[in-house]
Scaffold this motif. Structure first.
Motif, PDB file in Angstrom:
ATOM      1  N   LEU A 299       1.085  -1.322   0.511  1.00 27.33           N
ATOM      2  CA  LEU A 299       0.202   0.484   0.324  1.00 27.33           C
ATOM      3  C   LEU A 299       0.979   1.320   0.110  1.00 27.33           C
ATOM      4  O   LEU A 299       0.153   2.381  -0.295  1.00 27.33           O
ATOM      5  N   LEU A 300       2.216   1.003   0.930  1.00 29.68           N
ATOM      6  CA  LEU A 300       2.686   2.079   0.932  1.00 29.68           C
ATOM      7  C   LEU A 300       3.144   3.254  -0.832  1.00 29.68           C
ATOM      8  O   LEU A 300       3.227   2.500  -1.668  1.00 29.68           O
ATOM      9  N   LYS A 301       3.016   4.409  -0.889  1.00 31.09           N
ATOM     10  CA  LYS A 301       3.401   4.907  -1.677  1.00 31.09           C
ATOM     11  C   LYS A 301       4.597   5.419  -2.750  1.00 31.09           C
ATOM     12  O   LYS A 301       5.166   5.131  -3.276  1.00 31.09           O
ATOM     13  N   ASN A 302       4.979   5.303  -1.164  1.00 28.07           N
ATOM     14  CA  ASN A 302       6.864   5.993  -1.421  1.00 28.07           C
ATOM     15  C   ASN A 302       7.596   4.553  -1.794  1.00 28.07           C
ATOM     16  O   ASN A 302       7.959   3.651  -0.678  1.00 28.07           O
ATOM     17  N   LEU A 303       8.376   4.414  -2.901  1.00 25.87           N
ATOM     18  CA  LEU A 303       8.776   2.863  -3.285  1.00 25.87           C
ATOM     19  C   LEU A 303      10.262   2.007  -2.566  1.00 25.87           C
ATOM     20  O   LEU A 303      10.118   1.309  -1.588  1.00 25.87           O
ATOM     21  N   VAL A 304      10.928   3.129  -1.953  1.00 30.26           N
ATOM     22  CA  VAL A 304      11.448   2.579  -0.476  1.00 30.26           C
ATOM     23  C   VAL A 304      10.513   2.271   0.736  1.00 30.26           C
ATOM     24  O   VAL A 304      11.258   1.264   1.348  1.00 30.26           O
ATOM     25  N   HIS A 305       9.694   3.300   0.974  1.00 31.76           N
ATOM     26  CA  HIS A 305       9.343   2.825   2.082  1.00 31.76           C
ATOM     27  C   HIS A 305       8.677   1.265   2.239  1.00 31.76           C
ATOM     28  O   HIS A 305       8.875   0.508   2.704  1.00 31.76           O
ATOM     29  N   ALA A 306       7.972   1.418   0.565  1.00 34.64           N
ATOM     30  CA  ALA A 306       7.663   0.108   0.482  1.00 34.64           C
ATOM     31  C   ALA A 306       8.289  -0.808   0.543  1.00 34.64           C
ATOM     32  O   ALA A 306       8.568  -2.573   1.375  1.00 34.64           O
ATOM     33  N   ALA A 307      10.206  -0.211  -0.219  1.00 36.30           N
ATOM     34  CA  ALA A 307      10.902  -1.897   0.076  1.00 36.30           C
ATOM     35  C   ALA A 307      11.801  -2.612   1.173  1.00 36.30           C
ATOM     36  O   ALA A 307      11.198  -3.880   1.913  1.00 36.30           O
TER      37      ALA A 307
ATOM     38  N   PHE B  34      18.099  -1.279  -4.510  1.00 37.69           N
ATOM     39  CA  PHE B  34      19.157  -1.300  -5.578  1.00 37.69           C
ATOM     40  C   PHE B  34      18.171  -1.351  -7.098  1.00 37.69           C
ATOM     41  O   PHE B  34      18.635   0.892  -8.074  1.00 37.69           O
ATOM     42  N   ALA B  35      17.199  -1.567  -7.279  1.00 44.27           N
ATOM     43  CA  ALA B  35      16.844  -1.547  -8.282  1.00 44.27           C
ATOM     44  C   ALA B  35      15.562   0.121  -8.622  1.00 44.27           C
ATOM     45  O   ALA B  35      15.597   0.601  -9.894  1.00 44.27           O
ATOM     46  N   ILE B  36      15.418   0.315  -7.342  1.00 44.14           N
ATOM     47  CA  ILE B  36      14.774   0.960  -6.857  1.00 44.14           C
ATOM     48  C   ILE B  36      15.234   2.431  -7.341  1.00 44.14           C
ATOM     49  O   ILE B  36      15.028   4.090  -7.979  1.00 44.14           O
ATOM     50  N   LEU B  37      16.126   2.632  -6.561  1.00 50.20           N
ATOM     51  CA  LEU B  37      16.913   3.402  -6.897  1.00 50.20           C
ATOM     52  C   LEU B  37      17.790   3.737  -8.047  1.00 50.20           C
ATOM     53  O   LEU B  37      17.937   5.076  -8.618  1.00 50.20           O
ATOM     54  N   LEU B  38      17.981   2.741  -8.908  1.00 48.66           N
ATOM     55  CA  LEU B  38      18.532   2.913 -10.559  1.00 48.66           C
ATOM     56  C   LEU B  38      17.687   3.220 -11.439  1.00 48.66           C
ATOM     57  O   LEU B  38      17.697   3.541 -12.369  1.00 48.66           O
ATOM     58  N   THR B  39      16.058   3.034 -10.985  1.00 49.60           N
ATOM     59  CA  THR B  39      15.236   3.579 -11.830  1.00 49.60           C
ATOM     60  C   THR B  39      14.301   4.776 -11.745  1.00 49.60           C
ATOM     61  O   THR B  39      13.319   5.608 -11.679  1.00 49.60           O
ATOM     62  N   LYS B  40      14.619   5.063 -10.091  1.00 46.62           N
ATOM     63  CA  LYS B  40      14.500   6.320 -10.083  1.00 46.62           C
ATOM     64  C   LYS B  40      13.396   6.038  -8.957  1.00 46.62           C
ATOM     65  O   LYS B  40      12.232   7.165  -9.630  1.00 46.62           O
ATOM     66  N   GLY B  41      12.561   4.873  -8.892  1.00 45.75           N
ATOM     67  CA  GLY B  41      11.464   4.451  -9.066  1.00 45.75           C
ATOM     68  C   GLY B  41      10.837   5.486  -7.453  1.00 45.75           C
ATOM     69  O   GLY B  41       9.835   5.325  -7.193  1.00 45.75           O
TER      70      GLY B  41
ATOM     71  N   ARG C 148      -0.249  -2.363  -8.708  1.00 44.97           N
ATOM     72  CA  ARG C 148       0.523  -1.292  -9.077  1.00 44.97           C
ATOM     73  C   ARG C 148       0.691  -1.169 -10.104  1.00 44.97           C
ATOM     74  O   ARG C 148       0.270  -1.903 -10.586  1.00 44.97           O
ATOM     75  N   ARG C 149       1.502  -0.100 -10.534  1.00 45.59           N
ATOM     76  CA  ARG C 149       1.567   0.418 -11.486  1.00 45.59           C
ATOM     77  C   ARG C 149       2.929   0.354 -12.092  1.00 45.59           C
ATOM     78  O   ARG C 149       3.679  -0.197 -12.832  1.00 45.59           O
ATOM     79  N   ASN C 150       3.552   0.404 -10.815  1.00 41.52           N
ATOM     80  CA  ASN C 150       5.579  -0.034 -10.790  1.00 41.52           C
ATOM     81  C   ASN C 150       6.398  -1.484 -11.562  1.00 41.52           C
ATOM     82  O   ASN C 150       5.536  -2.302 -10.493  1.00 41.52           O
ATOM     83  N   ALA C 151       6.436  -1.805 -12.001  1.00 44.39           N
ATOM     84  CA  ALA C 151       7.041  -2.991 -12.883  1.00 44.39           C
ATOM     85  C   ALA C 151       7.794  -3.371 -11.063  1.00 44.39           C
ATOM     86  O   ALA C 151       7.629  -4.485 -10.780  1.00 44.39           O
ATOM     87  N   ILE C 152       8.341  -3.021 -10.373  1.00 48.01           N
ATOM     88  CA  ILE C 152       9.115  -3.191  -9.184  1.00 48.01           C
ATOM     89  C   ILE C 152       8.372  -3.618  -8.450  1.00 48.01           C
ATOM     90  O   ILE C 152       8.657  -5.345  -7.273  1.00 48.01           O
ATOM     91  N   MET C 153       6.725  -2.698  -7.992  1.00 44.98           N
ATOM     92  CA  MET C 153       5.698  -3.311  -7.085  1.00 44.98           C
ATOM     93  C   MET C 153       5.095  -4.527  -7.408  1.00 44.98           C
ATOM     94  O   MET C 153       5.509  -5.718  -6.421  1.00 44.98           O
ATOM     95  N   VAL C 154       5.544  -4.892  -8.786  1.00 46.62           N
ATOM     96  CA  VAL C 154       4.673  -6.284  -9.618  1.00 46.62           C
ATOM     97  C   VAL C 154       5.397  -7.262  -8.432  1.00 46.62           C
ATOM     98  O   VAL C 154       5.543  -7.966  -8.540  1.00 46.62           O
TER      99      VAL C 154
END
Lengths: 198, 104
Positions: A21-29, A69-76, B26-32
């Motif tokens: 559910l978290l919007k920020n991907l780093v928090h999600a990780a 790493f993938a999140i930071l490399l893709t500006k996610g 989710r829309r982001n591929a990493i979240m998938v």
């Protein structure tokens, strides 16, 4: 079925919910590592010490770092303006709720015939090593090949395609025009590749 | 919960459903990919729970299945994230709704 089980389950399920559910991907990780850790605690509570610590090593240690790493490399880590959920989120939610309903119904139907509290299995790491080297040696070798091939494949996939093309064309000199727009890999990557090659 | 095994199975089903919802919405591929990892972990919890409460835990069948599953999931995560990075370099996006072409 003690209080500890409910606490650990709430920990794992809460981590999984936050990860989704978290919007920020780093928090999600980070929430994902909490969910992995809760699952490792559940493994330990099921007297599977080896699997629990393998879970901590592989998931909390390696997969979570890969995801970050993938999140930071893709500006996610930047939250998109048009929402993080897809247009068809309602259908996805309905499908997953239906799947959970079916699974929970099946478990509840089967609950009376499931095996009840049994003796703690006395399995040492020694036994696991013996089993891996005797009965399960073929799967072990196949996993070894897979774990060698998969990171190589990941590196080749993540490495851009342009370098191979240029080498096939016969290594153009530094003055020759490069058509970098639109092909796999950006300018930055191909330039670093060229400087490394020269 | 009537017995301990069904408690673990319900928790695994819940985590599987959460992972499925994440992978589908989710829309982001990493979240998938994160959703897929959660689903794999829920399956591992099922394997370990059936190993613990099954008739022959000393044969280590479910435990071995879970350990090999962890190894395969790690390889899958590496390849999947490599693919996401490659697609991001090419398409400058990791939004799965904008990835609608297989060729350039």
């Amino acid at each position: 079925m003690g209080l500890v089980f409910y606490l650990i389950s709430a920990f794992a399920v809460g981590g999984a919910l936050a990860a989704v559910l978290l919007k920020n991907l780093v928090h999600a990780a980070l929430a994902l590592t909490i969910a992995f850790f809760g699952l490792a605690l559940l493994f330990l509570r099921l007297d599977a010490q080896f699997a629990g610590f393998a879970q901590i090593l592989v998931y909390v240690g390696a997969v979570a770092i890969l995801v970050v790493f993938a999140i930071l490399l893709t500006k996610g880590s930047e939250v998109p303006k048009d929402g993080v959920f897809s247009k068809s989120w309602l259908a996805g939610l309905a499908i997953s709720a239906g799947v959970f309903a079916v699974l929970a119904w099946a478990v509840m139907q089967a609950a009376p015939s499931l095996p009840n509290e049994s003796a703690v299995p006395s399995v040492s790491v020694n036994d696991i090593g013996n089993a891996l080297m005797s009965r399960y040696v073929l799967p072990l070798e196949i996993i070894a090949v897979l774990l060698t091939a998969a990171p190589l494949g990941a590196v080749i996939v993540a490495m851009h395609e342009k370098a191979g093309k240029q080498e096939k064309l016969g290594a153009p000199g530094p003055g020759s025009p490069r058509t970098s727009s639109g092909s796999w890999g950006g300018d930055f990557v191909s330039e670093t590749w060229e400087t490394r090659k020269n | 919960m009537p017995n301990p095994l069904s408690g673990y199975l319900i928790v695994a089903a819940l985590i599987f459903a959460i992972g499925l919802a994440g992978a589908l919405t989710r829309r982001n591929a990493i979240m998938v990919l994160i959703g897929i990892e959660l689903m794999l972990n829920a399956a591992n919890l099922n394997l370990i729970a059936f190993w613990r409460y099954g008739p022959h835990p000393e044969l280590l069948t479910g435990m071995m299945f879970a350990i090999f599953s962890i190894a395969v999931a790690a390889a899958e995560a590496a390849v999947g994230l490599g693919l996401v990075i490659s697609i991001y370099r090419h398409a400058k996006t990791s939004d799965v709704e904008q990835m609608n072409r297989m060729k350039g």
